[in-house]
Design a protein around this motif. Sequence first.
Motif, short mmCIF file in Angstrom:
data_model
loop_
_atom_site.label_atom_id
_atom_site.label_comp_id
_atom_site.label_asym_id
_atom_site.label_seq_id
_atom_site.Cartn_x
_atom_site.Cartn_y
_atom_site.Cartn_z
N THR A 272 104.66 -5.02 50.39
CA THR A 272 104.93 -4.12 49.66
C THR A 272 104.81 -4.29 48.19
O THR A 272 104.06 -3.45 47.22
CB THR A 272 105.46 -3.07 49.99
OG1 THR A 272 105.53 -2.60 51.81
CG2 THR A 272 105.78 -1.38 49.23
N ASN A 273 106.30 -5.00 48.06
CA ASN A 273 106.73 -5.20 46.73
C ASN A 273 105.25 -5.89 45.84
O ASN A 273 105.76 -5.77 44.64
CB ASN A 273 108.09 -5.99 46.66
CG ASN A 273 108.82 -4.92 46.60
OD1 ASN A 273 109.04 -3.39 47.15
ND2 ASN A 273 110.12 -5.65 47.35
N VAL A 274 105.04 -6.52 46.65
CA VAL A 274 103.90 -7.44 45.90
C VAL A 274 102.58 -6.99 45.66
O VAL A 274 102.32 -7.12 44.29
CB VAL A 274 103.46 -8.77 47.14
CG1 VAL A 274 102.09 -10.09 45.93
CG2 VAL A 274 104.33 -9.36 47.13
N GLU A 275 102.17 -5.71 46.87
CA GLU A 275 101.05 -4.77 46.23
C GLU A 275 101.68 -3.73 45.19
O GLU A 275 100.73 -4.63 44.03
CB GLU A 275 101.18 -3.99 47.46
CG GLU A 275 99.96 -4.85 48.32
CD GLU A 275 99.77 -4.08 49.90
OE1 GLU A 275 100.65 -2.40 49.97
OE2 GLU A 275 99.17 -4.09 50.98
N GLU A 276 102.33 -3.39 44.89
CA GLU A 276 103.35 -2.84 43.56
C GLU A 276 102.81 -3.51 42.53
O GLU A 276 102.17 -2.94 41.33
CB GLU A 276 104.81 -2.64 44.16
CG GLU A 276 104.96 -1.56 43.20
CD GLU A 276 106.82 -1.16 42.91
OE1 GLU A 276 107.21 -0.09 42.16
OE2 GLU A 276 107.38 -1.80 43.49
N ILE A 277 103.39 -4.68 42.57
CA ILE A 277 103.01 -5.46 41.29
C ILE A 277 101.35 -5.87 40.41
O ILE A 277 101.40 -5.93 39.41
CB ILE A 277 103.82 -6.62 41.10
CG1 ILE A 277 105.37 -7.20 41.51
CG2 ILE A 277 103.16 -7.87 40.60
CD1 ILE A 277 106.10 -8.39 41.73
N GLY A 323 105.52 -15.68 41.79
CA GLY A 323 104.34 -15.60 41.29
C GLY A 323 103.95 -14.61 40.39
O GLY A 323 103.08 -14.94 39.28
N ALA A 324 103.58 -13.51 41.14
CA ALA A 324 102.67 -12.01 40.71
C ALA A 324 103.48 -11.40 39.52
O ALA A 324 103.00 -11.13 38.73
CB ALA A 324 103.00 -11.12 42.12
N ALA A 325 104.75 -11.71 39.83
CA ALA A 325 105.55 -11.03 38.31
C ALA A 325 105.72 -11.61 37.08
O ALA A 325 104.51 -11.68 35.85
CB ALA A 325 106.79 -10.61 38.80
N VAL A 326 105.94 -13.18 37.26
CA VAL A 326 105.06 -13.79 36.53
C VAL A 326 103.67 -13.88 35.82
O VAL A 326 103.71 -14.08 34.44
CB VAL A 326 105.26 -15.83 36.76
CG1 VAL A 326 105.39 -16.31 35.93
CG2 VAL A 326 106.75 -15.61 37.14
N GLY A 327 102.93 -13.76 36.07
CA GLY A 327 101.88 -13.66 36.13
C GLY A 327 101.01 -12.43 35.98
O GLY A 327 100.32 -12.16 34.05
N ALA A 328 101.64 -11.15 36.07
CA ALA A 328 101.83 -10.20 35.90
C ALA A 328 102.10 -9.89 33.95
O ALA A 328 101.69 -9.24 33.08
CB ALA A 328 101.99 -8.79 36.57
N VAL A 329 103.15 -10.35 33.83
CA VAL A 329 103.97 -10.07 32.62
C VAL A 329 102.92 -11.40 31.31
O VAL A 329 102.48 -10.86 30.66
CB VAL A 329 105.31 -10.78 32.48
CG1 VAL A 329 106.21 -10.81 31.53
CG2 VAL A 329 106.61 -10.23 33.55
N PHE A 330 103.01 -12.79 32.20
CA PHE A 330 101.82 -13.21 30.85
C PHE A 330 100.72 -12.95 30.46
O PHE A 330 100.74 -12.95 29.18
CB PHE A 330 102.28 -14.85 31.83
CG PHE A 330 100.73 -15.59 30.96
CD1 PHE A 330 101.83 -16.16 29.84
CD2 PHE A 330 99.45 -15.69 31.13
CE1 PHE A 330 101.25 -16.76 28.88
CE2 PHE A 330 98.61 -16.64 30.37
CZ PHE A 330 99.37 -16.93 29.78
N GLY A 331 99.83 -12.21 31.88
CA GLY A 331 98.68 -11.63 31.57
C GLY A 331 98.88 -10.23 30.70
O GLY A 331 98.11 -9.52 30.04
#
Length: 449
Positions: A272-277, A323-331
């Motif tokens: 669920t947390n990954v989907e939210e990110i 990785g999802a959080a880092v990628g979302a921040v970078f993007g």
Amino acid sequence: LHNQVHVIHEWAWAGTPNEGAAWLRLQRLADTWHRILLIPVTGGVIVGMMHGLVEILEQIRMNSLSSPRQGFDFVQGVFPAIKAIQAAVTLGTGGSLGPEGPSVDIGKSCANGISVMMENNRERKTALVAAGAAAGIASGFNAAVAGCFFAIETVLRPRRAENSPPFTTAMIILASVISSTVSNVSLGTKSAFIVPPYDLKSAAELPLYLILGMLCGAVSVVFTRLVAWFTKLFEFIREKFGLPAVVCPALGGLGAGLIALKYPGILYWGFTNVEEILHTGKSASAPGIWLLTQLAVAKVVATAICKGSGLVGGLYAPSLMIGAAVGAVFGGLAAEIINSAIPGNAAVAQPQAYALVGMAATLASVCSVPLTSVLLLFELTKDYRIILPLMGAVGLAIWVPSVANQPKEPELSDTRVLTRGYSSISNSDDKGGDDLELCIMQNSADHEI
């Protein structure tokens, strides 16, 4: 294991909606602090008590090894069941780990148990254990192809073609297909988490993905070293003060609970947390860029504490979330900077695209499974456009730890780089048996999945 985690989670967090962390983040801390803090600690106490049980059973097993071994070792067969219960308790009470590692261990243990009852053939044991590992990943993600390559990357070390068992590949493929089919029948055909559509604006974005790959590699180096550091710290604390086995996992649960008071997103809540990110900017409850930055740091620390303290779980799911959080921040930052410099034209895709690639890059770097990571994301997105960014980011994400962890002696460096990402298969002489010892080789430390 999935059903056990679900049952414990429903009981421990009764009254909490499926949104989990998103819901907890919106509640008053005065109303939820006792549950956020005490539930992980309770899980740690239970896991610690079971560690004590494992130590007792191990002593019984060692004493029984002095007598001639006949047939199946029932004491040894109990260990996978205990580990499955420990993993279910850890994850059900919110521990910041993942279920895929224990699932793989259970599959390998079952396969190893079957091999004991069959002809004592080393190649057959290797093939069965590889099939069990493939089944664990294939069922966990409904991704049969990724399961096959996972077994090849983590169980089968490189060997000459003439020495490779001819039936191993067939067994791995068959195990992946069967486990995925069973998972589809029992849990449904839905993927492990909902993946947003992938978007690649142009080939000019590829350099950004390469930078993201190096960033994920650097994060993985910090992550794995922090896991090793906390593991040594808890071992030192236990030996220094003579603490019983129950204490360290309880301390790990306490550490995770304290972090979750501020960042409930670090608690295990399925994917669920990954989907939210992955839906950053698409919904009102999704975290913003600044909160995602803090969440990524908090998740790294919380997972390292949980893993180092002895709580049972894997690093697969945490790596995906980090990785999802880092990628979302970078993007998000790249889109804000570049799109503002080129007004009227969105030159950079949405953060979700970078979050997807960041997931694969971090997973590949932490667990040393580059091919598995690429194929897993391809199976989840079913979009061929993601292949080139994925391969570039994953390649550099794998390269960064190999450079950062490179030993000073060149001759040692050559041998270690060759074994990175593959398992070491050897007889466990210290345990008095001929069971296969499987571990993912890292340059600095051994890491579980």
